[in-house]
Scaffold this motif. Structure first.
Motif, PDB file in Angstrom:
ATOM      1  N   UNK A 187     -13.760  45.125  19.958  1.00  0.00           N
ATOM      2  CA  UNK A 187     -14.214  44.912  21.328  1.00  0.00           C
ATOM      3  C   UNK A 187     -15.380  43.915  21.358  1.00  0.00           C
ATOM      4  N   UNK A 188     -15.351  43.040  22.351  1.00  0.00           N
ATOM      5  CA  UNK A 188     -16.505  42.190  22.666  1.00  0.00           C
ATOM      6  C   UNK A 188     -17.111  42.731  23.953  1.00  0.00           C
ATOM      7  N   UNK A 189     -18.348  43.260  23.867  1.00  0.00           N
ATOM      8  CA  UNK A 189     -19.045  43.782  25.052  1.00  0.00           C
ATOM      9  C   UNK A 189     -19.788  42.611  25.683  1.00  0.00           C
ATOM     10  N   UNK A 190     -19.316  42.182  26.854  1.00  0.00           N
ATOM     11  CA  UNK A 190     -19.812  40.945  27.471  1.00  0.00           C
ATOM     12  C   UNK A 190     -20.708  41.237  28.662  1.00  0.00           C
ATOM     13  N   UNK A 191     -21.885  40.604  28.670  1.00  0.00           N
ATOM     14  CA  UNK A 191     -22.797  40.698  29.803  1.00  0.00           C
ATOM     15  C   UNK A 191     -22.895  39.371  30.525  1.00  0.00           C
ATOM     16  N   UNK A 192     -23.879  39.249  31.382  1.00  0.00           N
ATOM     17  CA  UNK A 192     -24.095  37.989  32.096  1.00  0.00           C
ATOM     18  C   UNK A 192     -24.511  36.900  31.113  1.00  0.00           C
ATOM     19  N   UNK A 193     -24.143  35.672  31.439  1.00  0.00           N
ATOM     20  CA  UNK A 193     -24.581  34.487  30.687  1.00  0.00           C
ATOM     21  C   UNK A 193     -24.181  34.530  29.214  1.00  0.00           C
ATOM     22  N   UNK A 194     -23.013  35.094  28.930  1.00  0.00           N
ATOM     23  CA  UNK A 194     -22.534  35.117  27.554  1.00  0.00           C
ATOM     24  C   UNK A 194     -22.180  33.701  27.111  1.00  0.00           C
TER      25      UNK A 194
END
Length: 671
Positions: free
Chosen positions: A638-645
């Protein structure tokens, strides 16, 4: 404590600690003892946990950084950040004023603002919260540095509740560093054997491009805001907008002035040409703007700059004086720095007696200095005066050219120079007095072992008396207690405090000890990275250059310095003596208590910014059996993605068909 009392106490502590933070980090003028500050901060942290509804999003407990940005995303400016036309003389300002009058008549005002010598920054606020921070870049696009900007104490993460600000707007300003803070940090870099910055502007700019926001948070930056941009015009004049944004909670410079004509502008410039030397920060000129927004629109723009604004640049102050002699200072890392000793002369409000000469090339190549030359000295953008050039017309007949020394001025050891470096070094680190004293002073310092009851002067005294010549000798000072009492300046209480502080230092973690050793190029951050990678001093001592550069953010120059240090038998003996005294040379392993095994066998990478900190998300994953990877590969679940990745991570994960989830979806996996 009742909820009402808790709310009032949280608000009072938040306001008080914000001011103390600003005084300490930004102005470098603390107004409270560290112990008292820490006590209040712990009280605030405890209250915020008990009453989370009353916690300020911009609380001092939150501005610690911790996010790591591997690469900065390029963002296009919604409104271009144009540069201003420059002028250095009053006649050009009068010509500028005449052009304005021909275009819009005589009925207008100017706003005069100090021109801060820093880094231009654009901040976007959405619903009163800081959403994005972007550097000026080339004027049309810049680097997004939101995570770093969030650590700056004078930039609000959330605006004052009830202020009449629009839903979405952009505000621009200048990030800078106060001179006292710059001098303190540059001294720390010198003590750590790191390259120093030439001036506060360079330091501020370099800090803003750091990838580790925790390191940014440790560096004191400030910011003045001066330009509001909105889709719908809210105010008729620039002056009105400045007063408004101040009420919203922004840090606006109080020295700006509204002028009715060009004579007022010239008076303002004349005043600050002198008074700028009394400011705590650098300015390099004055910005002059037509006040009325409608008149600004009427005047319009050229291809590069607005026609309604101009920048008046101060000339760097320069004086002429005599070079008396060149002397040399030896730092704790052995670097030899030449200093020009001058006939005292008044420059920029202070009497100058010395000027930096940086290195040998400055003396023999650029300036080609001769004995008793008449030299031109400037301060300009630099804190330490600098010799700009030589007045050859006043060179004395038969004057000898100054040659850089070949041997250490302190111990007479032949100096060495590493290929590709400007500085000469004394290699006699075990026998050169300034290096020995400097290393021990570095070891006891606050960022290293933080030993109470010891100071720099005391270390010098102990060295001169023969009590200490190595760091390990500190742990045998108790044997000299009777002699110390006879010296007069040490009472029984101060001796006991000192010995207690030395004993307590044995509990300092491995990364503090490693930093305290004073290995060249190994600052506090590098020491922490090395400890995280190698775990023990034995693995670190035997690591090759290739193994060292495999560690995160360790380059070739650092790796070579470490291998050279541990190749010296004397250094290895010192490590063994410290180990025998009980110093910590093994990394503290955090015990992970599993809350569940719901993520067992799953691998994750966390990228971007989140409401929670990334460290908190990492802990959640590990506490539930998951594992954090360092790079994207087919093994990733899994890639846990937030803002401005970063776009490269997104692209690679998409190509490998790796599931991309949000932090909310991560929590859903646990439920």
């Amino acid at each position: 404590m009742s909820p009402t009392e808790a709310k009032q106490r949280i608000q009072a502590l938040t306001a008080e600690l914000k001011q103390h933070n600003y005084n300490y980090y930004v102005l470098a003028m603390p107004t409270i003892e560290d112990f008292d500050f820490d006590h209040k901060l712990k009280e605030l942290d405890k209250l915020e946990k008990e009453f989370p509804d009353y916690a300020d999003p911009d609380s001092p407990t939150q501005r610690v950084g911790g996010e790591v940005t591997k690469e900065f995303v390029t963002v296009k400016h919604r409104w271009p950040m144009l540069s201003l036309g420059n002028t250095y003389n009053e006649q050009e300002l009068i010509d500028f004023d005449q052009r304005i009058r021909k275009a819009i008549g005589d009925n207008f005002e100017y706003v005069c603002e100090l021109k801060f010598d820093g880094l231009s920054m654009s901040l976007t606020y959405q619903d009163g919260k800081l959403a994005r921070a972007v550097t000026r870049g080339d004027g049309t696009q810049g680097d997004e540095v939101t995570t770093n900007v969030r650590t700056i104490h004078s930039i609000p993460k959330k605006l004052i509740a009830g202020s009449n600000y629009p839903e979405l707007f952009e505000i621009r300003g200048e990030v800078f560093m106060h001179r006292k803070a710059f001098e303190r940090l540059n001294k720390e870099r010198t003590d750590n054997g790191e390259v120093t910055y030439a001036n506060p502007r360079n330091f501020a700019s370099g800090t803003m491009k750091l990838q580790d926001s925790a390191e940014v948070a440790r560096r004191p930056l400030d910011c003045f805001l001066y330009g509001l941009y909105t889709e719908k015009q809210l105010f008729k004049t620039h002056w009105e907008s400045l007063q408004a944004v101040k009420e919203w909670g922004f840090h606006v410079d109080d020295h700006s002035r509204l002028c009715s004509d060009i004579n007022g502008v010239l008076d303002f410039i004349a005043h600050w040409d002198t008074e700028r030397h009394h400011l705590s920060y650098d300015i390099d000129g004055i910005v002059i703007k037509v006040n009325n927004y409608s008149q600004q629109q009427e005047l319009g723009f050229t291809a590069k700059s607005p026609r309604w604004a101009i920048s008046y640049k101060f000339k760097a102050e320069r004086v002429e004086t005599e070079l008396l002699e060149v002397t040399y200072q030896v730092g704790r890392t052995g670097a030899v720095t030449p200093v020009a000793n001058l006939k005292p002369v008044l420059l920029a409000g202070t009497t100058v007696k010395r000027a930096t000469l940086h290195n040998a090339d400055e003396i023999t190549e650029r300036l080609k200095l001769h004995e008793h030359d008449t030299v031109y000295v400037e301060k300009g953008g630099e804190i330490i005066p600098k010799i700009i050039s030589v007045n050859l017309d006043k060179r004395k007949p038969g004057a000898k050219a100054i040659e850089y020394i070949t041997h250490c001025p302190a111990c007479d050891t032949k100096l060495l120079r590493t290929e590709g470096e400007a500085a000469w070094y004394c290699p006699n680190d075990e026998g050169c007095p300034p290096q020995i004293v400097g290393k021990i002073q570095h070891y006891i310092g606050r960022k290293a072992m933080n030993i109470d009851g010891l100071g720099d002067e005391t270390i010098t005294t102990f060295y001169n008396q023969g009590f200490v010549s190595h760091i390990s000798d500190l742990y045998s000072l108790g044997e000299h207690a009777a002699e110390l009492k006879q010296m007069g300046r040490f009472g029984e209480k101060s001796i006991n405090n000192m010995l207690d502080g030395i004993e307590k230092s044995k509990q300092q973690p491995f990364e503090k000890v490693l930093f305290g050793l004073g290995i060249r190029y190994v600052g506090a951050t590098v020491a922490a990275k090395l400890v995280a990678h190698f775990k023990t001093i034995d693995r670190l001592m035997t690591a090759s250059v290739e193994e060292l550069t495999a560690a995160e953010e360790i380059g070739g120059r650092i790796a070579e310095s470490i291998t050279e240090y541990f190749a010296d038998p004397v250094h290895k003996q010192e490590i063994e003596k410290l180990r025998e005294k009980g110093l910590q040379f093994v990394a503290e392993e955090k015990e992970v208590v599993l809350a569940s095994d719901k993520l067992a066998g799953k691998t994750f990478i966390i990228s971007g910014t989140f409401e929670r900190s990334r460290d908190e998300l990492k802990d959640i994953i590990e506490q539930n059996g998951g594992k954090i990877l360092s790079s994207i590969s087919a093994k990733l679940n899994y890639l846990v993605a937030g803002d401005n990745m970063g776009p490269s991570k997104l692209e690679k994960a998409t190509k490998l068909n790796i599931p991309i989830i949000s932090d909310e979806e991560l929590m859903a996996l646990l439920n």
